[in-house]
Design a protein around this motif. Sequence first.
Motif, short mmCIF file in Angstrom:
data_model
loop_
_atom_site.label_atom_id
_atom_site.label_comp_id
_atom_site.label_asym_id
_atom_site.label_seq_id
_atom_site.Cartn_x
_atom_site.Cartn_y
_atom_site.Cartn_z
N ARG A 199 0.42 10.85 6.88
CA ARG A 199 0.60 9.75 5.95
C ARG A 199 0.14 10.14 4.56
O ARG A 199 0.73 9.77 3.56
CB ARG A 199 -0.19 8.54 6.42
CG ARG A 199 0.58 7.58 7.30
CD ARG A 199 -0.28 6.41 7.73
NE ARG A 199 -1.45 6.82 8.47
CZ ARG A 199 -2.70 6.66 8.00
NH1 ARG A 199 -2.91 6.12 6.84
NH2 ARG A 199 -3.72 7.06 8.72
N LEU A 200 -0.99 10.80 4.54
CA LEU A 200 -1.54 11.17 3.24
C LEU A 200 -0.56 12.09 2.52
O LEU A 200 -0.38 11.99 1.32
CB LEU A 200 -2.88 11.88 3.44
CG LEU A 200 -3.99 10.98 3.97
CD1 LEU A 200 -5.16 11.81 4.44
CD2 LEU A 200 -4.41 10.03 2.89
N GLU A 201 0.10 12.96 3.26
CA GLU A 201 1.03 13.85 2.58
C GLU A 201 2.21 13.09 2.04
O GLU A 201 2.78 13.43 1.02
CB GLU A 201 1.53 14.93 3.55
CG GLU A 201 0.50 15.99 3.84
CD GLU A 201 1.02 16.92 4.90
OE1 GLU A 201 2.10 16.66 5.50
OE2 GLU A 201 0.34 17.92 5.17
N ARG A 202 2.61 12.03 2.78
CA ARG A 202 3.78 11.30 2.29
C ARG A 202 3.41 10.38 1.12
O ARG A 202 4.26 9.74 0.56
CB ARG A 202 4.37 10.44 3.42
CG ARG A 202 5.11 11.26 4.48
CD ARG A 202 6.10 10.38 5.20
NE ARG A 202 5.45 9.27 5.88
CZ ARG A 202 5.02 9.32 7.13
NH1 ARG A 202 5.17 10.41 7.84
NH2 ARG A 202 4.41 8.29 7.66
N GLY A 203 2.15 10.23 0.79
CA GLY A 203 1.75 9.43 -0.37
C GLY A 203 1.79 7.94 -0.10
O GLY A 203 2.00 7.15 -1.02
N GLN A 204 1.59 7.53 1.14
CA GLN A 204 1.61 6.09 1.41
C GLN A 204 0.19 5.54 1.49
O GLN A 204 -0.77 6.26 1.68
CB GLN A 204 2.31 5.83 2.76
CG GLN A 204 3.80 5.96 2.66
CD GLN A 204 4.44 5.77 4.00
OE1 GLN A 204 3.75 5.81 5.03
NE2 GLN A 204 5.76 5.59 4.02
N ALA A 205 0.10 4.21 1.35
CA ALA A 205 -1.22 3.59 1.30
C ALA A 205 -1.89 3.64 2.65
O ALA A 205 -1.25 3.57 3.69
CB ALA A 205 -1.08 2.14 0.85
N ASN A 206 -3.20 3.69 2.56
CA ASN A 206 -4.05 3.65 3.73
C ASN A 206 -4.23 2.18 4.11
O ASN A 206 -4.60 1.35 3.28
CB ASN A 206 -5.39 4.29 3.35
CG ASN A 206 -6.32 4.40 4.52
OD1 ASN A 206 -6.12 3.76 5.54
ND2 ASN A 206 -7.33 5.22 4.35
N LEU A 207 -4.02 1.84 5.35
CA LEU A 207 -4.07 0.42 5.74
C LEU A 207 -5.46 -0.16 5.58
O LEU A 207 -5.63 -1.30 5.18
CB LEU A 207 -3.61 0.30 7.20
CG LEU A 207 -3.39 -1.14 7.66
CD1 LEU A 207 -2.32 -1.82 6.83
CD2 LEU A 207 -3.01 -1.16 9.13
N LEU A 208 -6.46 0.64 5.87
CA LEU A 208 -7.82 0.12 5.77
C LEU A 208 -8.15 -0.22 4.33
O LEU A 208 -8.73 -1.27 4.04
CB LEU A 208 -8.78 1.18 6.32
CG LEU A 208 -10.26 0.77 6.29
CD1 LEU A 208 -10.47 -0.45 7.18
CD2 LEU A 208 -11.11 1.93 6.77
N VAL A 209 -7.77 0.70 3.46
CA VAL A 209 -8.08 0.44 2.04
C VAL A 209 -7.32 -0.78 1.57
O VAL A 209 -7.84 -1.62 0.81
CB VAL A 209 -7.71 1.68 1.19
CG1 VAL A 209 -7.82 1.33 -0.29
CG2 VAL A 209 -8.62 2.83 1.54
N LEU A 210 -6.10 -0.93 2.04
CA LEU A 210 -5.30 -2.09 1.63
C LEU A 210 -5.94 -3.38 2.10
O LEU A 210 -6.04 -4.37 1.35
CB LEU A 210 -3.89 -1.97 2.22
CG LEU A 210 -2.94 -3.11 1.87
CD1 LEU A 210 -2.66 -3.12 0.38
CD2 LEU A 210 -1.66 -2.97 2.65
N ALA A 211 -6.43 -3.39 3.34
CA ALA A 211 -7.06 -4.60 3.86
C ALA A 211 -8.31 -4.95 3.07
O ALA A 211 -8.55 -6.10 2.69
CB ALA A 211 -7.40 -4.41 5.34
#
Lengths: 225, 152
Positions: free
Chosen positions: A3-15
Amino acid sequence: MTRLERGQANLLVLAVALVVLTAVTGIGVSLADGALESGQRDSMERRAATSLASQLVSADSSTTVRDSVLDGEAVDGLVVSDLEQLAPGVSGADVRVRVGESTVVERGTPSGGTTVRRVVLVADETTETRRANVSASDSVTLPRRTTRVDVSVDTGPETTVSTVRVNDRVALHSEDGLDGETTLRTSRYETLTLDFEVDGSEAEATLTYYPERTTKAVLTVTVDA
Amino acid sequence: MREGSRCRWRSTETGPCSSARGQLSLSAVEAGIGVVFVLAVVASFGVALPETGTHEAQLDAYADDSITVLSSEPPRHGGVTRLSEVSSSPSAFERESASLERRVRRIVPENVLFRLRTPHGSVGFRKPTGVPVGQATTTTVNGDVTIWVWYA
């Protein structure tokens, strides 16, 4: 690919971010509500204090002798229910009315709140009496100005007083002679000179007049809702 | 594989992971900006509105009361009221202005300065600019009398 490589948001950080934002928004709304409410209360206090002060100094109030001149006795006898009748806006609020340094009426302990001040005179009526033997050539001048004079004429058996003039205007007149006590209404703005038309030599006039003594004071009205 | 990197490197078109590239987490940035916006709006509620109206209103009340008390005072010598006596002629003003100033000074509260203008002259202090000033006018038989009051 991670996920990190694809540049998408981290769900935990979003929450966590959503929670923080919601909390801050909630706090902000409650602060705004508090600010609006205190602003409204301030303007309500100011309205109540201003209207109570105007009512206390207005000419047709029971506490005043004339415009901006308080009646000393009426003011001393004020109670809280009088205040509520004069200005309904003070019901439910702490209120204090002071004249000069002394507190006239108080409900609760208003600390802070809104204060309105008015400049007033406090009038106390005093009584003075003057007696004089009057004859046709005498005039009596009262040393103080007054709004009314009680004239009482005592005559001997051979004497009649037929007319009383105040500042050359006929105030009392009787062909058979004046007797007893009469109250004359006079003007506060004039110095009074009384002339008597006396037929005879034994006449005594007792003049009771009521000069006003005024002291300057500041009326302070404090309302704390 | 790079040493110290927490993510695995694969031979693809995309570059290394974001922490290796040293970039911020976008969610944290967005949350931070959102919080700053909300706090800015809240701060606008917390800033107290300026209350210039209350000083002016109180001073106007002082001026009204002072002129009411003065206009219903008996004259010292002749004339209808004290103010009409003072406004009747320049010589009357000269004669009465000192006692008028003393009387106004006694009526007006201690922390307040005044200027009283009659048709034939003025008594009191100079009116300042840039401060709240209360004003009241009354009409006598000889002309208008105006008082200005301000906090000392």
